[in-house]
Design an enzyme around this catalytic site. Structure first.
Site, PDB file in Angstrom:
ATOM      1  N   LYS A 109      86.797  33.668 -40.568  1.00 36.19           N
ATOM      2  CA  LYS A 109      87.823  34.669 -40.756  1.00 36.19           C
ATOM      3  C   LYS A 109      89.221  33.988 -40.393  1.00 36.19           C
ATOM      4  CE  LYS A 109      84.915  37.821 -41.869  1.00 36.19           C
ATOM      5  NZ  LYS A 109      84.245  38.852 -40.914  1.00 36.19           N
TER       6      LYS A 109
HETATM    7  C1  LIG Z   1      82.911  39.582 -40.844  1.00 33.88           C
HETATM    8  C2  LIG Z   1      82.897  41.070 -40.897  1.00 33.88           C
HETATM    9  C3  LIG Z   1      82.411  41.905 -39.622  1.00 33.88           C
HETATM   10  C4  LIG Z   1      81.744  41.464 -38.828  1.00 33.88           C
HETATM   11  O1  LIG Z   1      82.457  40.530 -37.963  1.00 33.88           O
HETATM   12  P1  LIG Z   1      81.690  39.765 -36.761  1.00 33.88           P
HETATM   13  O2  LIG Z   1      82.872  39.037 -35.827  1.00 33.88           O
HETATM   14  O3  LIG Z   1      80.829  38.864 -37.245  1.00 33.88           O
HETATM   15  O4  LIG Z   1      81.144  40.910 -36.002  1.00 33.88           O
HETATM   16  C5  LIG Z   1      82.836  43.344 -39.930  1.00 33.88           C
HETATM   17  N1  LIG Z   1      83.220  43.653 -40.969  1.00 33.88           N
HETATM   18  C6  LIG Z   1      83.750  43.177 -42.075  1.00 33.88           C
HETATM   19  C7  LIG Z   1      84.179  43.683 -43.120  1.00 33.88           C
HETATM   20  C8  LIG Z   1      83.525  41.668 -41.917  1.00 33.88           C
HETATM   21  O5  LIG Z   1      83.854  40.761 -43.111  1.00 33.88           O
END
Ligand SMILES: *Cc1c(COP(=O)(O)O)cnc(C)c1O
Length: 402
Positions: free
Chosen positions: A200
């Site tokens: 991210k």
């Molecule tokens: C990556 C992602 C999540 C989950 O994030 P985590 O921190 O891994 O729990 C939730 N929603 C979307 C749209 C994502 O791309």
């Protein structure tokens, strides 16, 4: 073209393929993050403590919101958000169908029902018109997702939510830092969840943040993130702290560690530069691909600041003689990693079978999925890397026109 493989077609370019693999995503870690993690390791305090508290304060300040609760994932943040607003068994929660499973699985964890809604054909974000039609007497909340880092159409969504008295939870896993009409994502809706997963835009390895302006939601989420204990461990064990604590509910183990917060503090401090770099890459892609009629470039409306977590290119397959899979394979043969976002939830076996859905149940999301290819977009890419991606895409498309 007949009979020629795509990989042969690609070799019309002299420069390509690259000699090294370009990964689809890479975290941007500097010496500052490394030093801070080492400092934490040497400090004797590894889990939730002063650095996590500082990260929460600085994050809240950055997104201009009164409260931020650091947790170990966006999934945890969304689960805590649903708990904070009191989602119960049998309730309905609106979820856009074009998303990652985390957005819907937390609704299932509350023994509630995700009610899927189709998306806008251009942004792939929740379609406000479809949203209005999906609200029933049992609807208790609306979850919106900011796909790729582009905020959902909040004006229309908030009008609908407020007219039905429904809180909005924003899945901003892609949307740090982003804004909608000058307002930071994280300060717009009742509750917002951010992800600091490795791929991210801000990463702590694994991690997340829940932001809210509501002190009761923040307090409840902080308690439930650590076993439902009314005082956190840091306060208990620090000098002057007390050994006494009370368990007020069966909570979860969702707290962020100071090791993770060490990364977050420096990622946050560099976030403006990190965003600028992704913006530059997106601009170059869009400039290059806007004159390729066989692809659709992602929207970047003027009333939003796009976080550019993903560059979601779409292929007009009807004007190409290759499949999306063959396109991805050809990109890989030129040493460029790509991905697909998202396989919509209504075609995933669990949701498909549980709610008896077919691909046609959500035609817009299904079509967007079939066209989608995500290109690499991260601050560590060099200008050469970006040129390689542009050249590979244009070469493959040129060689595959109908
Ligand atoms: C990556 C992602 C999540 C989950 O994030 P985590 O921190 O891994 O729990 C939730 N929603 C979307 C749209 C994502 O791309």
């Amino acid at each position: 073209m007949e009979g020629r493989s795509v990989s042969q077609a690609v070799q019309v370019s002299k420069k390509l393929p690259r000699t090294t693999w370009l990964p689809f995503a890479l975290p941007h870690i500097t010496q500052a993050e490394i030093d801070e993690v080492v400092d934490t390791l040497r400090s004797g305090w590894l889990t939730t403590g002063l650095k996590t508290r500082r990260f929460e304060k600085e994050f809240a300040h950055y997104v201009d919101v009164p409260h931020a609760v650091a947790v170990n994932s966006a999934t945890a943040a969304m689960h805590l958000a649903l708990d904070a607003i009191g989602i119960q068994e049998g309730d309905e929660v609106i979820v856009p169908v074009y998303t990652f499973t985390a957005t819907a699985e937390v609704v299932i964890h509350c023994r509630a029902h995700p009610v899927f809604v189709d998306v806008d054909p251009i942004t792939c974000n929740l379609d406000p018109l479809q949203l209005e039609k999906s609200i029933t007497a049992r609807t208790r909340a609306i979850i919106v997702v900011d796909i790729a880092g582009l905020p959902a159409e909040m004006d229309a969504i908030r009008v609908i939510a407020e007219s039905h008295g429904l809180p909005v939870i924003e899945d901003a896993a892609h949307a740090f830092p982003a804004s909608y009409r000058g307002q930071r994502v994280g300060s717009i809706n009742e509750l917002t969840a951010f992800s600091f997963y490795a791929t991210k835009t801000l990463t702590t390895g694994e991690g997340g943040m829940l932001t809210t302006a509501n002190p009761e939601y923040a307090q409840r989420a902080a308690v439930m993130a650590l076993h439902g204990i009314s005082h956190d461990a840091w306060k208990r064990y620090a000098a002057g702290g007390s050994w006494y604590y009370e368990v007020v509910d069966a909570g979860y183990k969702y707290n962020m560690t100071d090791i993770a917060a060490s990364l977050g503090l420096h990622q946050l401090a560099r976030s403006t530069w990190l965003l600028q770099r992704r913006q530059e890459i997106a601009q170059r892609y869009t400039l290059a691909f806007s004159c390729v009629p066989e692809v659709i470039t992602p929207p970047n409306p003027i009333h939003c600041v796009h976080a550019w977590h993903l560059y979601l290119l779409r292929l007009r397959l009807e004007s190409l003689n290759i499949t999306r899979a063959a396109f991805i394979q050809a990109m890989a043969e030129t040493q460029i990693g790509t991905s697909v976002h998202f396989i919509p939830l209504h075609i995933q076996p669990f949701y498909r079978d549980r709610y008896q859905l077919t691909p046609e149940s959500f035609p817009v999301a299904f079509q967007a999925y079939q066209q989608a290819v995500s290109l690499p977009i991260y601050p560590g890419m060099t200008d050469e890397d970006v040129s390689d991606v542009i050249e590979a895409v244009t070469d493959i498309i040129k060689a595959s026109k109908k």
